[in-house]
Design an enzyme around this catalytic site. Structure first.
Site, PDB file in Angstrom:
ATOM      1  N   HIS A   1       0.832  -1.215   0.000  1.00  0.00           N
ATOM      2  CA  HIS A   1       0.000   0.000   0.000  1.00  0.00           C
ATOM      3  C   HIS A   1       0.868   1.269   0.000  1.00  0.00           C
ATOM      4  O   HIS A   1       0.534   2.251   0.652  1.00  0.00           O
ATOM      5  CB  HIS A   1      -1.008  -0.027   1.164  1.00  0.00           C
TER       6      HIS A   1
ATOM      7  N   HIS B   1      -1.659   4.905   9.586  1.00  0.00           N
ATOM      8  CA  HIS B   1      -0.336   5.525   9.732  1.00  0.00           C
ATOM      9  C   HIS B   1      -0.479   6.843  10.481  1.00  0.00           C
ATOM     10  O   HIS B   1      -0.235   7.914   9.937  1.00  0.00           O
ATOM     11  CB  HIS B   1       0.297   5.742   8.366  1.00  0.00           C
TER      12      HIS B   1
ATOM     13  N   HIS C   1      10.634  -3.415   3.373  1.00  0.00           N
ATOM     14  CA  HIS C   1      11.018  -2.010   3.282  1.00  0.00           C
ATOM     15  C   HIS C   1      11.389  -1.442   4.645  1.00  0.00           C
ATOM     16  O   HIS C   1      10.904  -1.885   5.670  1.00  0.00           O
ATOM     17  CB  HIS C   1       9.935  -1.160   2.612  1.00  0.00           C
TER      18      HIS C   1
ATOM     19  N   GLU D   1       4.838  -5.131   8.505  1.00  0.00           N
ATOM     20  CA  GLU D   1       3.471  -5.018   7.958  1.00  0.00           C
ATOM     21  C   GLU D   1       2.993  -6.339   7.338  1.00  0.00           C
ATOM     22  O   GLU D   1       1.795  -6.576   7.207  1.00  0.00           O
ATOM     23  CB  GLU D   1       3.417  -3.922   6.887  1.00  0.00           C
TER      24      GLU D   1
HETATM   25 FE   LIG Z   1       2.169   1.044   5.669  1.00  0.00          FE
END
Ligand SMILES: [Fe+2]
Length: 316
Positions: free
Chosen positions: A12, A59, A194, A241
């Site tokens: 996302h 977030h 990431h 995540e």
């Molecule tokens: Fe995220």
């Protein structure tokens, strides 16, 4: 009866949303990413779910550090796009499905998963970007109602992969006990590898990501045993995540058909991963057919025996 028919895993990445909103999808850098979702959009248009459950993480848009629910289920009638610092994204308001969401909340909480019930919430790129990738960029409304499930993966401790997988199973049970006939697709979003800050910023581990996707498809229980530290060591701090994908996978049958996969790097220093898994409708249909055929054979045999008895009585 409602049924989860398929699961979608998708990164996302917020920059994907920005590329869409700013008309950059045809630029070579972004075209590489968006072209990987063309087949997915086609699949979604053909699948036409009645409801989507989207597992994502907030977030710091709806929840600040003042309040961090581990699992927060959106039970509202609608969820406006959040202002993430540059105004809300130009996407339609996400319409919810309060009746199914309330049913899921009740079933899952009585199954001892302590969900937070959310009756007012804005949704950020974590939810809207995967929606764009699978449903395109509609002007007025999304094609189906959405039940958001926000998972804490931003502050330690996030839930374990095993807990996520088991929650997925509880969600499946909840959906299957909802009386209305609804086709449901569940999304797991975030990742893949990431890290957005610190000395390892920009870390991408394609080997880890591909192995994760392989196991997600064929041996998800193996993934449920991965400790948090391994996600962070191998896939970067934000790679955690990926536990959210296990909620999606837990909500599917043990054996699934992988109908599509896409992986590309980088997109804004992040690995973009995507997978579509379908429950085995053909296998299920075949099983039902075999059961019906078995019953028919049983009835025919019983009828033959009864006729034989009558004939033998008649001849005595
Ligand atoms: Fe995220």
């Amino acid at each position: 009866m409602a049924k989860i028919i398929a699961g979608v895993g998708s990164s996302h990445v917020p920059a994907i949303g920005a590329a869409l909103d700013n008309g950059k999808t045809e630029e070579p850098y972004w075209k590489r990413v968006f072209s990987g979702f063309e087949k997915s959009k086609q699949w979604m248009a053909e699948t036409k779910p009645d409801v989507a459950i989207v597992v994502y993480n907030d977030h710091a848009s709806a929840f600040s550090v003042d309040l961090i629910p581990t699992f927060a289920l959106g039970c509202a009638a609608e969820f406006p796009p959040a202002d993430e610092g540059w105004g809300p994204r130009p996407v339609p308001v996400v319409k919810g499905h309060p009746a199914l969401a309330a049913h899921i909340a009740q079933s899952v909480i009585l199954d001892e998963f302590d969900l937070t019930i959310v009756n007012k919430m804005e949704v950020d790129h974590g939810l809207t970007v995967p929606m764009n990738l699978l449903f395109g960029q509609p002007k007025d409304e999304w094609p189906c109602p959405v039940i958001p499930l926000a998972v804490n993966v931003v502050m330690y401790p996030p839930p374990t992969g095993h807990r996520c997988f088991m929650l997925g199973k509880a969600i499946r049970k909840a959906v299957e006990s909802y009386p209305e006939d609804l086709k449901v697709v569940i999304f797991g979003t975030g990742g893949l590898s990431h890290q957005i800050s610190g000395p390892r910023a920009g870390l991408i581990n394609s080997k880890w990501d591909k192995n994760f996707l392989d196991n997600l498809s064929k041996d998800p229980k193996k993934l449920t045993r991965i400790p948090h530290i391994d996600y962070m060591r191998e896939a970067g701090a934000e790679g955690i995540e990926m536990v959210m994908w296990l909620i999606m996978r837990g909500a599917l049958e043990d054996k699934v058909d992988e109908v599509y996969r896409f992986y590309t790097v980088p997109a804004s220093n992040t690995a973009v991963g995507h997978i579509i898994l379908e429950n085995r409708r053909k296998a299920a249909a075949g099983k039902a057919k075999r059961a019906v055929a078995g019953k028919t054979r049983h009835k025919q045999a019983a009828a033959r025996k009864s006729t034989q008895r009558k004939v033998s009585k008649g001849t005595r």
